[in-house]
Design a protein around this motif. Structure first.
Motif, PDB file in Angstrom:
ATOM      1  N   TYR A  83       0.828  -1.200   0.000  1.00 14.76           N
ATOM      2  CA  TYR A  83       0.000   0.000   0.000  1.00 14.76           C
ATOM      3  C   TYR A  83       0.866   1.256   0.000  1.00 14.76           C
ATOM      4  CZ  TYR A  83      -3.581   3.332   1.432  1.00 14.76           C
ATOM      5  OH  TYR A  83      -4.411   4.413   1.500  1.00 14.76           O
ATOM      6  N   PHE A  84       1.927   1.252   0.807  1.00 16.86           N
ATOM      7  CA  PHE A  84       2.835   2.391   0.835  1.00 16.86           C
ATOM      8  C   PHE A  84       3.486   2.606  -0.527  1.00 16.86           C
ATOM      9  CE2 PHE A  84       7.183   3.998   1.356  1.00 16.86           C
ATOM     10  CZ  PHE A  84       6.891   5.255   1.866  1.00 16.86           C
ATOM     11  N   LYS A  85       3.943   1.532  -1.156  1.00 21.04           N
ATOM     12  CA  LYS A  85       4.562   1.662  -2.483  1.00 21.04           C
ATOM     13  C   LYS A  85       3.560   2.193  -3.508  1.00 21.04           C
ATOM     14  CE  LYS A  85       6.150  -2.519  -2.865  1.00 21.04           C
ATOM     15  NZ  LYS A  85       6.831  -3.740  -3.329  1.00 21.04           N
ATOM     16  N   LEU A  86       2.315   1.758  -3.398  1.00 22.82           N
ATOM     17  CA  LEU A  86       1.276   2.251  -4.301  1.00 22.82           C
ATOM     18  C   LEU A  86       1.091   3.757  -4.143  1.00 22.82           C
ATOM     19  CD1 LEU A  86      -1.110   1.739  -6.268  1.00 22.82           C
ATOM     20  CD2 LEU A  86      -2.507   1.410  -4.233  1.00 22.82           C
ATOM     21  N   LEU A  87       0.981   4.225  -2.917  1.00 23.38           N
ATOM     22  CA  LEU A  87       0.813   5.658  -2.686  1.00 23.38           C
ATOM     23  C   LEU A  87       2.068   6.440  -3.056  1.00 23.38           C
ATOM     24  CD1 LEU A  87      -1.113   5.745   0.699  1.00 23.38           C
ATOM     25  CD2 LEU A  87      -2.030   5.917  -1.611  1.00 23.38           C
ATOM     26  N   PHE A  88       3.226   5.873  -2.749  1.00 23.58           N
ATOM     27  CA  PHE A  88       4.482   6.564  -3.030  1.00 23.58           C
ATOM     28  C   PHE A  88       4.756   6.676  -4.527  1.00 23.58           C
ATOM     29  CE2 PHE A  88       9.127   7.093  -3.076  1.00 23.58           C
ATOM     30  CZ  PHE A  88       9.227   8.157  -2.201  1.00 23.58           C
ATOM     31  N   SER A  89       4.148   5.828  -5.332  1.00 23.69           N
ATOM     32  CA  SER A  89       4.372   5.896  -6.774  1.00 23.69           C
ATOM     33  C   SER A  89       3.798   7.177  -7.387  1.00 23.69           C
ATOM     34  CB  SER A  89       3.784   4.671  -7.472  1.00 23.69           C
ATOM     35  OG  SER A  89       2.377   4.671  -7.369  1.00 23.69           O
ATOM     36  N   TYR A  90       2.960   7.872  -6.656  1.00 28.10           N
ATOM     37  CA  TYR A  90       2.373   9.127  -7.147  1.00 28.10           C
ATOM     38  C   TYR A  90       3.066  10.361  -6.567  1.00 28.10           C
ATOM     39  CZ  TYR A  90      -1.310   6.192  -8.940  1.00 28.10           C
ATOM     40  OH  TYR A  90      -2.006   5.240  -9.623  1.00 28.10           O
ATOM     41  N   ILE A  91       4.201  10.185  -5.938  1.00 28.89           N
ATOM     42  CA  ILE A  91       4.867  11.289  -5.240  1.00 28.89           C
ATOM     43  C   ILE A  91       5.312  12.392  -6.200  1.00 28.89           C
ATOM     44  CG2 ILE A  91       7.208  10.324  -5.223  1.00 28.89           C
ATOM     45  CD1 ILE A  91       5.561  12.028  -2.242  1.00 28.89           C
ATOM     46  N   LEU A  92       5.732  12.034  -7.398  1.00 28.14           N
ATOM     47  CA  LEU A  92       6.149  13.068  -8.354  1.00 28.14           C
ATOM     48  C   LEU A  92       4.967  13.929  -8.792  1.00 28.14           C
ATOM     49  CD1 LEU A  92       8.756  11.135 -10.510  1.00 28.14           C
ATOM     50  CD2 LEU A  92       9.166  12.809  -8.704  1.00 28.14           C
ATOM     51  N   TRP A  93       3.806  13.319  -8.967  1.00 26.10           N
ATOM     52  CA  TRP A  93       2.617  14.103  -9.305  1.00 26.10           C
ATOM     53  C   TRP A  93       2.256  15.052  -8.170  1.00 26.10           C
ATOM     54  CZ3 TRP A  93       0.927  14.646 -13.991  1.00 26.10           C
ATOM     55  CH2 TRP A  93       1.087  13.629 -14.914  1.00 26.10           C
ATOM     56  N   ILE A  94       2.395  14.586  -6.947  1.00 30.18           N
ATOM     57  CA  ILE A  94       2.087  15.423  -5.788  1.00 30.18           C
ATOM     58  C   ILE A  94       3.054  16.600  -5.704  1.00 30.18           C
ATOM     59  CG2 ILE A  94       1.999  15.447  -3.262  1.00 30.18           C
ATOM     60  CD1 ILE A  94       1.033  12.503  -3.473  1.00 30.18           C
ATOM     61  N   PHE A  95       4.347  16.333  -5.923  1.00 29.66           N
ATOM     62  CA  PHE A  95       5.328  17.424  -5.920  1.00 29.66           C
ATOM     63  C   PHE A  95       5.067  18.404  -7.055  1.00 29.66           C
ATOM     64  CE2 PHE A  95       8.579  14.722  -3.527  1.00 29.66           C
ATOM     65  CZ  PHE A  95       8.267  15.338  -2.324  1.00 29.66           C
TER      66      PHE A  95
END
Length: 155
Positions: A83-95
């Motif tokens: 679950y963490f890896k799934l959420l973390f995969s969108y970190i560039l979009w969030i930044f």
């Protein structure tokens, strides 16, 4: 902090709290504060991971309040890292959304810039990554339901 050696001076400490504060060793307080904040952040992160499927259980399976939390704890056991890896995969979009929002706020200072930056940031998120992220979490929920064999016949 009060220790055994200072307990006998409690009436005088209550009478003169500034003397008590002056006698304290305040050099270690920031490190204790950091440990306390770090431990609370770790606990919050762990609880967030374990309770991630609570809303889905409430909506899709009709569980009631605390039973949904307990079931989410059971479902996420061993799957928090995924679950963490799934959420973390969108970190560039969030930044990128944060960069866009901060750019607009720096170009247009004041309340108008803040409002416009918020609207543009929400629209950017809604049209780029947020729907895909929500679907990915829902798919993970459905897979966990299949893993735990929680179809309607088994509830």
């Amino acid at each position: 902090m009060l220790n055994a050696a200072r307990l006998h001076d409690l009436p005088s400490l209550l009478a003169n709290p500034s003397a008590y504060i002056a006698s304290m060793n305040l050099e270690k307080i920031p490190s204790y504060y950091f440990v306390l904040v770090f431990a609370s952040l770790c606990l919050t992160f762990w609880l967030t991971m374990r309770l991630a499927m609570t809303g889905y259980l409430l909506e899709a399976k009709g569980f009631k309040n605390f039973s949904a939390c307990k079931q989410s704890f059971q479902m996420m056991k061993g799957y928090c890292w995924q679950y963490f890896k799934l959420l973390f995969s969108y970190i560039l979009w969030i930044f990128l959304a944060m960069l866009l929002q901060n750019s607009i706020m720096s170009l247009l200072p004041g309340i108008i810039g803040a409002c416009l930056a918020g609207v543009v940031s929400v629209m950017f998120q809604a049209y780029t990554y947020l729907p895909e992220q929500n679907v990915a979490v829902a798919v993970m929920f459905m897979r966990l339901l299949n893993i735990y064999n929680m179809n309607d016949d088994n509830l």
